[in-house]
Design a protein around this motif. Structure first.
Motif, mmCIF file in Angstrom:
data_model
loop_
_atom_site.group_PDB
_atom_site.id
_atom_site.type_symbol
_atom_site.label_atom_id
_atom_site.label_comp_id
_atom_site.label_asym_id
_atom_site.label_seq_id
_atom_site.Cartn_x
_atom_site.Cartn_y
_atom_site.Cartn_z
ATOM 1 N N LEU A 100 -8.991 -6.450 0.726
ATOM 2 C CA LEU A 100 -10.174 -5.502 1.088
ATOM 3 C C LEU A 100 -11.215 -5.590 -0.186
ATOM 4 C CD1 LEU A 100 -8.129 -2.387 2.225
ATOM 5 C CD2 LEU A 100 -8.976 -4.159 3.580
ATOM 6 N N THR B 96 -9.439 5.232 0.512
ATOM 7 C CA THR B 96 -8.869 4.094 0.675
ATOM 8 C C THR B 96 -8.086 3.877 2.358
ATOM 9 O OG1 THR B 96 -8.640 3.765 -1.729
ATOM 10 C CG2 THR B 96 -7.179 2.609 -0.370
ATOM 11 N N SER C 173 -4.207 -3.165 6.777
ATOM 12 C CA SER C 173 -5.476 -2.940 7.461
ATOM 13 C C SER C 173 -5.652 -3.756 8.833
ATOM 14 C CB SER C 173 -6.495 -2.955 6.225
ATOM 15 O OG SER C 173 -7.569 -2.991 7.120
ATOM 16 N N LYS D 29 -11.434 -2.856 6.051
ATOM 17 C CA LYS D 29 -12.091 -1.947 5.208
ATOM 18 C C LYS D 29 -11.281 -0.837 4.657
ATOM 19 C CE LYS D 29 -16.123 -2.224 8.454
ATOM 20 N NZ LYS D 29 -17.146 -1.590 9.280
ATOM 21 N N ALA D 30 -10.212 -0.378 5.177
ATOM 22 C CA ALA D 30 -9.169 0.584 4.446
ATOM 23 C C ALA D 30 -7.910 0.409 5.245
ATOM 24 C CB ALA D 30 -9.931 2.057 4.912
ATOM 25 N N ASP E 17 -4.977 1.301 7.090
ATOM 26 C CA ASP E 17 -4.689 2.266 8.278
ATOM 27 C C ASP E 17 -3.405 1.878 8.932
ATOM 28 O OD1 ASP E 17 -4.912 -0.351 9.367
ATOM 29 O OD2 ASP E 17 -6.610 0.003 10.873
#
Length: 268
Positions: A122, A264, A217, A221-222, A224
């Motif tokens: 990321l 985050t 992720s 992007k973040a 998850d």
């Protein structure tokens, strides 16, 4: 000696392919005889490090990807870890061979293997994981998991659980889905075995936060999703191998994240 168990860690990795290149029209061929403009020097690409040593005393393998080598502080950390692991293996193997000779039994080369792989890359974080394989002359080789979560902004390594208010909070947030999936995998490996079927020490659920936790992720992007890597003997006998459980970031997980790291994560 590398362990034969394969790592399905790509389940946590972000797998985004680059866009297809767009077609462009070619310009007419230039007829000018003017000298071409000087081109900027080509930068040497950062390459991964891959060390392999195989001799009568030991087998040593250690590698890390280019994404890690491109971060000077992380590269330095991994290089130091590499040298320490190699020195420790040499000393341990030398002692093992001396002991074998003194007791007149065969010596089998010791081994140590580490292969760092990218879980998620990321903008602010690089998440790595590895299976550490080792053999010290026993009945069989063994292995364990390890992880590195590199904070690009702070420029330092963090433990994934440090992004949460506490281990207990993280455990409580993911325990239900983790235990459900662990039991499903246990039943599959044990061919339909149900709790109470005769392996009492490996029937209870284990604390997911005490295992190797990795952050993944799906959107680049973040974070998850959360992976829990379970080495042999923790959730089942050695013959069952390891367990790898992935759970989504939920509202409960977000509630357990420290305030400074809320951005985050994103719930799925």
């Amino acid at each position: 000696m590398r362990p034969t168990t394969l790592l399905p860690l790509a389940l946590l990795a972000a797998c985004s392919a680059p866009d297809d290149p767009k077609a462009t029209r070619s310009a007419p061929e230039a007829t000018s005889t003017a000298p071409e403009a000087p081109q900027p020097p080509t930068q040497t690409p950062v390459t991964a490090r891959d060390v392999h040593e195989d001799n009568d005393l030991y087998v040593f393998d250690y590698s890390y990807p280019a994404a890690a080598g491109a971060i000077p502080a992380l590269k330095d950390l991994l290089d130091k870890e590499l040298e320490k692991a190699r020195a420790d293996l040499k000393a341990e193997a030398a002692n093992g061979r001396a002991e074998a000779k003194a007791n007149d039994f065969p010596y089998h080369p010791h081994s140590h293997s580490v292969e760092w792989k990218v879980v998620t890359d990321l903008p602010a974080w690089l998440s790595l994981s590895t299976l550490v394989g080792f053999y010290s002359g026993g009945a069989h080789p063994n292995y364990a998991y390890d992880t590195i979560l590199w904070d690009r902004i702070a420029g330092k390594r963090r433990a994934p659980v440090d992004l949460f208010t506490s281990k207990a909070a993280l455990s409580a947030a993911i325990r239900a889905p983790f235990c459900k999936e662990l039991d499903r995998q246990r039943a599959k490996k044990r061919e339909g075995y149900e709790p109470g079927g005769g392996i009492p020490e490996f029937e209870e659920c284990i604390d997911p936060a005490e295992q190797t936790v990795i952050l993944g992720s799906s959107n680049g992007k973040a974070f998850d999703r959360i992976g829990v890597l379970v080495a042999p003997y923790a959730a089942g006998p050695y013959a069952e191998g390891d367990y790898e459980v992935t759970v989504p970031v939920s509202a409960k997980v977000l509630a357990a994240v420290k305030p400074e790291f809320k951005g985050t994560f994103v719930a799925r």
